[in-house]
Design a protein around this motif. Sequence first.
Motif, short mmCIF file in Angstrom:
data_model
loop_
_atom_site.label_atom_id
_atom_site.label_comp_id
_atom_site.label_asym_id
_atom_site.label_seq_id
_atom_site.Cartn_x
_atom_site.Cartn_y
_atom_site.Cartn_z
N THR A 1 0.83 -1.21 0.00
CA THR A 1 0.00 0.00 0.00
C THR A 1 0.86 1.25 0.00
O THR A 1 0.66 2.16 -0.80
CB THR A 1 -0.89 0.02 1.25
N GLY B 1 2.89 1.75 -3.24
CA GLY B 1 1.99 2.20 -4.30
C GLY B 1 1.54 3.63 -4.07
O GLY B 1 1.48 4.43 -5.00
N LYS C 1 1.38 -5.46 -6.90
CA LYS C 1 0.32 -4.93 -6.03
C LYS C 1 0.46 -3.44 -5.89
O LYS C 1 -0.53 -2.69 -5.90
CB LYS C 1 0.42 -5.58 -4.65
N ALA C 2 1.72 -2.98 -5.76
CA ALA C 2 1.95 -1.55 -5.59
C ALA C 2 1.51 -0.78 -6.82
O ALA C 2 1.03 0.34 -6.71
CB ALA C 2 3.43 -1.29 -5.32
N VAL C 3 1.64 -1.41 -8.02
CA VAL C 3 1.22 -0.73 -9.24
C VAL C 3 -0.28 -0.46 -9.19
O VAL C 3 -0.76 0.62 -9.52
CB VAL C 3 1.58 -1.58 -10.48
N SER D 1 -2.16 -0.27 -6.46
CA SER D 1 -2.36 0.76 -5.43
C SER D 1 -2.04 2.13 -5.99
O SER D 1 -2.77 3.10 -5.75
CB SER D 1 -1.44 0.51 -4.24
N ALA D 2 -0.93 2.20 -6.73
CA ALA D 2 -0.50 3.49 -7.26
C ALA D 2 -1.56 4.04 -8.20
O ALA D 2 -1.91 5.21 -8.13
CB ALA D 2 0.83 3.33 -7.99
N SER E 1 -5.63 3.17 -1.99
CA SER E 1 -4.42 2.35 -2.12
C SER E 1 -4.57 1.02 -1.39
O SER E 1 -4.19 -0.03 -1.89
CB SER E 1 -3.22 3.08 -1.53
N ALA F 1 -4.31 -2.72 -2.85
CA ALA F 1 -3.37 -3.76 -2.42
C ALA F 1 -4.12 -5.04 -2.05
O ALA F 1 -3.69 -6.15 -2.39
CB ALA F 1 -2.55 -3.26 -1.24
#
Lengths: 305, 281
Positions: free
Chosen positions: A112, A115, A174-176, A178-179, A239, A243
């Motif tokens: 999270t 991202g 996952k961060a992508v 969230s981003a 975010s 995630a």
Amino acid sequence: MKTALAVLSVLAAIAVIWYAACVPMNIKGVLDAAERSGAEVVPATARERRDMGPIGLVAANSFAIGDVWSQDRPRLPAPHQVAVELWETTVEKKLTSKRSLIYHGQVTLSATLLGFVIGTGLGILLAVGIVHSRVMDMSVMPWAIVSQTIPIIALAPMIIVVLYSIGVQGILPKAVISAYLSFFPVVVGMVKGLRSPDQMQLDLLKTYNASLGQGFWKLRLPASMPYLFASLKIGIAASLVGAIVGELPTGAVAGLGARLLAGSYYGQTVQIWSALFAAAILAAALVALLGVIERLVLKRMGVQA
Amino acid sequence: MVMVSMALLIWCAGWWLNGRLANSSASNTSAVKLLVPAIFGVTLLIVWELLVRGLEVSLVILPAPSVIAARFATSLPVLWQDFQQTILKGALSGYIIGCGAALLMAIAVDRSDFLRRGLLPVGNFVAALPIVGTAPILVMWFGFDWQSKAAVVVVMVFFPVLVNTVAGLRETSAMQRDLMQTYAASYWQSFFKLRLPAALPFIFNGLKISTTLALVGAIVAEFFGSPTVGMGFRISTSVGQLALDMVWAEILVAALAGSAFYGMMALIEKTLTFWHPSQRG
């Protein structure tokens, strides 16, 4: 004071409704268990009970009500069961244990935050571009708005597979997601904020012969701070959702989303509920943290709170 | 290499054209306002196509727009079935129930000051939580079919609509309310003639936010179990088979449906709140 009282009574009402709802929700499971252990149950077989309404079952078997709040796999766990599970899986487990919610929460939290940082950074950059370039404003902004009407979660499984196939896995996919989810609120809020100084203030800077950069750092950026924080609070909640959802379609083994998925596969309702509450607490804590930072930053900048 | 340099060239040409249009004297006409984003979008699609083919990216990993379009055209019946299952049955019915319940609840909350004080902070708090997480529970309760998806959507759209409506119903000034009182208007008269119209911009704000939430809820809930039809089901199984062109086709459907849904709400808003300052010009 009056507000606190009202909130507390609403929360108490929710708890009462919740406990009451456990009775009809869980009664069938309790009666099945009681029948297996040899107790007298009316009606006697599971098949007959299946067609009866839960209220009728409760009325006919009032002796069993005490057990509805203490089943192993209830359809609706009682609040104290969730609280006990939360306590056991956070405080009483080692941090490295696969059953520790803190371990799972930290997996989700790191995705999270990564991202969120990426999304916020890119969002601010794009907003700066949009405010200063009319071409960008006219060509990118409509698409940014349209992109919000798309349920972007649909992209989540694909992003993970695509990144996996080019060798990226773990936290980054996952961060992508969230981003992306935190990106848009920041762009819109920041564009609004950077445009919030009125014409008079801009004109004043012009009479000072201020350069574009000076105008940005000394007027536009400070003026945008309240808008930025408002959208950061929305962004970080988004975010976290990103995630968690990013963990769903890939069968991830760690993280709050993975916990939800595993709980749903094995019918471990208490586990689902505790993961859900952990996610809720995490979201609330993140938003509250941003609120504290907001207050500190605005105070340093001389804004009366 | 030819295709990559062509992509670069087209990108620069599109950007130059947009620059000319945006900085020209006609930049405030509605034709240019539509044309500029359209050129940007088309350029993006062409560059995508050329780059994927020029750099020889495997079409399995990132399908070119033409491949996606072909897939979309050939699997219309399947897409239509998924659309019916997820959007018409799951998202739409949940949206109507959830928004209706939230509006009724908002009226009840508005009538009681105590309830408003207590429920609003809780509602605001719940609106910021990851509610999609309730999907596995609701799928367990309501079964695999669309009813459970509708239930997830109800939970997701309820609080944003509630919070916005309650805020909107308090929008009238004391002077306006006093005026209604001097007319001896009953609660419901002043509700329908003054407070509800004044609340409409807020209500529509909540309704518009909820359109996306409804689609997200319906699609994500299908990841936790669904019959062998539906957009979430198709997306997760197609990803498993590496049929990414199918996933993109579903995303295209989701995008079209989401934009249409949002646009419909915006249109209704425009006809109902024509008097509001934000609708002028």
